[in-house]
Motif scaffolding. Structure first.
Motif, PDB file in Angstrom:
ATOM      1  N   PRO A 290      78.003  36.893  86.115  1.00  9.86           N
ATOM      2  CA  PRO A 290      77.374  36.682  87.426  1.00  9.86           C
ATOM      3  C   PRO A 290      77.622  37.822  88.403  1.00  9.86           C
ATOM      4  O   PRO A 290      78.715  38.382  88.461  1.00  9.86           O
ATOM      5  CB  PRO A 290      78.044  35.384  87.927  1.00  9.86           C
ATOM      6  CG  PRO A 290      79.370  35.366  87.235  1.00  9.86           C
ATOM      7  CD  PRO A 290      79.140  35.976  85.883  1.00  9.86           C
TER       8      PRO A 290
ATOM      9  N   GLU B 128      84.537  34.800  86.276  1.00 11.75           N
ATOM     10  CA  GLU B 128      83.253  35.154  85.667  1.00 11.75           C
ATOM     11  C   GLU B 128      83.134  34.655  84.226  1.00 11.75           C
ATOM     12  O   GLU B 128      82.036  34.340  83.752  1.00 11.75           O
ATOM     13  CB  GLU B 128      83.014  36.664  85.733  1.00 11.75           C
ATOM     14  CG  GLU B 128      83.969  37.542  84.931  1.00 11.75           C
ATOM     15  CD  GLU B 128      85.161  38.022  85.735  1.00 11.75           C
ATOM     16  OE1 GLU B 128      85.688  39.102  85.405  1.00 11.75           O
ATOM     17  OE2 GLU B 128      85.573  37.312  86.675  1.00 11.75           O
TER      18      GLU B 128
ATOM     19  N   CYS C 213      81.713  31.153  84.091  1.00 15.33           N
ATOM     20  CA  CYS C 213      80.261  31.116  84.330  1.00 15.33           C
ATOM     21  C   CYS C 213      79.494  31.440  83.058  1.00 15.33           C
ATOM     22  O   CYS C 213      78.530  30.739  82.704  1.00 15.33           O
ATOM     23  CB  CYS C 213      79.893  32.096  85.436  1.00 15.33           C
ATOM     24  SG  CYS C 213      80.701  31.765  87.011  1.00 15.33           S
TER      25      CYS C 213
ATOM     26  N   TYR D 116      81.321  28.340  91.592  1.00 15.44           N
ATOM     27  CA  TYR D 116      80.995  27.831  90.251  1.00 15.44           C
ATOM     28  C   TYR D 116      80.408  26.422  90.340  1.00 15.44           C
ATOM     29  O   TYR D 116      79.371  26.124  89.741  1.00 15.44           O
ATOM     30  CB  TYR D 116      82.263  27.862  89.405  1.00 15.44           C
ATOM     31  CG  TYR D 116      82.174  27.222  88.049  1.00 15.44           C
ATOM     32  CD1 TYR D 116      81.719  27.939  86.944  1.00 15.44           C
ATOM     33  CD2 TYR D 116      82.590  25.898  87.852  1.00 15.44           C
ATOM     34  CE1 TYR D 116      81.667  27.356  85.689  1.00 15.44           C
ATOM     35  CE2 TYR D 116      82.544  25.317  86.601  1.00 15.44           C
ATOM     36  CZ  TYR D 116      82.080  26.048  85.525  1.00 15.44           C
ATOM     37  OH  TYR D 116      82.027  25.464  84.278  1.00 15.44           O
TER      38      TYR D 116
ATOM     39  N   TYR E 272      76.535  25.480  89.284  1.00 15.51           N
ATOM     40  CA  TYR E 272      76.295  24.843  87.986  1.00 15.51           C
ATOM     41  C   TYR E 272      76.340  23.315  87.992  1.00 15.51           C
ATOM     42  O   TYR E 272      75.771  22.695  87.091  1.00 15.51           O
ATOM     43  CB  TYR E 272      77.301  25.367  86.957  1.00 15.51           C
ATOM     44  CG  TYR E 272      77.119  26.824  86.632  1.00 15.51           C
ATOM     45  CD1 TYR E 272      75.935  27.281  86.052  1.00 15.51           C
ATOM     46  CD2 TYR E 272      78.111  27.758  86.917  1.00 15.51           C
ATOM     47  CE1 TYR E 272      75.757  28.624  85.760  1.00 15.51           C
ATOM     48  CE2 TYR E 272      77.937  29.101  86.618  1.00 15.51           C
ATOM     49  CZ  TYR E 272      76.760  29.526  86.051  1.00 15.51           C
ATOM     50  OH  TYR E 272      76.582  30.848  85.773  1.00 15.51           O
TER      51      TYR E 272
END
Length: 289
Positions: A158, A166, A169, A218, A222
């Motif tokens: 990301p 990261e 993700c 995050y 998501y």
């Protein structure tokens, strides 16, 4: 694939080790220097076999990875920290065999052996003896391998996170595409960090603020319904850290301020993952960071 910032000596050691382990006619090494001001750029002339990418301004480790991973030519992408190196001389062959045997695995997570050692043999003496493989919910960025074809199905690392988080993700996006993440201690990495010094350094405060902020991002990106998770996240960190230490308390409120300021930008990347994937992640093993 290596991203480095102001750690010239660590990077130089890692690249010299790789130089002795790989067949450079078959394996390429990509290095992104992220706003270095410690003369790391001088390595470009000394190590011409490396593909160098240099940003004069620091853009963050995740954004740097986002830039270079699509530029690799191979189907197998191996991510290393600049202060981490493989302890298996045949690590390339082992990774290829693992991917060949496990067709539904998108990412392999390696065994991380932390510490400064006199030799690789000493580092290996700290490793687990028995073979262990298990499906995990994510991977540790200091040592892993991912299929490029799977990476290309995701949004990649990301650009809305700078550093710390990261990997989570990319993990959730890989799992959402129907691929697995497999931890295997068949491949071992020495992460050359001074564990005692890191505990005593201010880096813990820096990491705390970044991780709190990025964990919030995050959930916002998501999770279909992120509010409850975010409230629990901040309440837990308030009780455990902010109430016990003034510097942690300052970092805590700085993280809240950063989230508020960046909320519109983060929501523009919103990509809710199916609840079944999130439920599956809860049943998987979690790597120890």
């Amino acid at each position: 694939m290596i991203v480095s910032k102001n750690r010239k000596e660590d990077l130089f050691k890692t690249l010299n080790i790789l130089n002795n382990l790989i067949d450079k006619s078959q394996v390429e090494v990509l290095v992104f220097l992220d706003g270095c001001n410690d003369d790391s750029k001088s390595l470009k002339n000394e190590l011409a076999w490396v593909r160098w990418f240099i940003s004069e301004k620091s853009i963050g480790a995740s954004a740097a990875r986002h830039q270079i991973y699509p530029l690799a030519k191979s189907e197998i992408l191996i991510g290393l920290d600049d202060d981490a190196h493989p302890l298996n001389n045949d690590f390339i062959e082992r990774i290829e065999n693992l991917f060949e045997k496990n067709t539904n695995v998108g990412i392999f997570a390696f065994e991380e052996i932390k510490g400064l050692f006199q030799s690789d043999a000493e580092a290996l003496s700290q490793a687990k003896i028995e073979k262990r493989e298990c499906l995990t919910s994510e991977f540790i960025g200091c040592g892993f391998a991912i299929r490029k074809s799977v990476y290309n199905l995701t949004n990649g690392f990301p650009v809305w996170i700078d550093i710390y988080g990261e990997e989570s993700c990319l993990s959730i996006e890989v799992l959402s595409k129907g691929y697995n993440i497999l931890y295997s201690n068949e491949i071992k990495i020495n992460h050359r960090i001074n564990k005692e010094q890191r505990k005593l350094s201010k880096q813990n405060y820096f990491r705390f603020e970044k991780q709190l902020k990025n964990a919030t991002y995050y959930y916002l990106v998501y999770y279909p319904y992120p509010l409850l998770k975010i409230l629990k996240l901040f309440w837990h960190n308030f009780k455990k850290y902010a109430l016990s230490d003034l510097t942690f308390c300052k970092s805590y409120f700085k993280a809240i301020f950063a989230v508020m300021i960046n909320l519109p930008r983060i929501l523009s990347y919103r990509n809710p993952i199916n609840k079944s994937v999130i439920s599956k992640m809860k049943t998987l093993s979690h790597p120890k960071f």
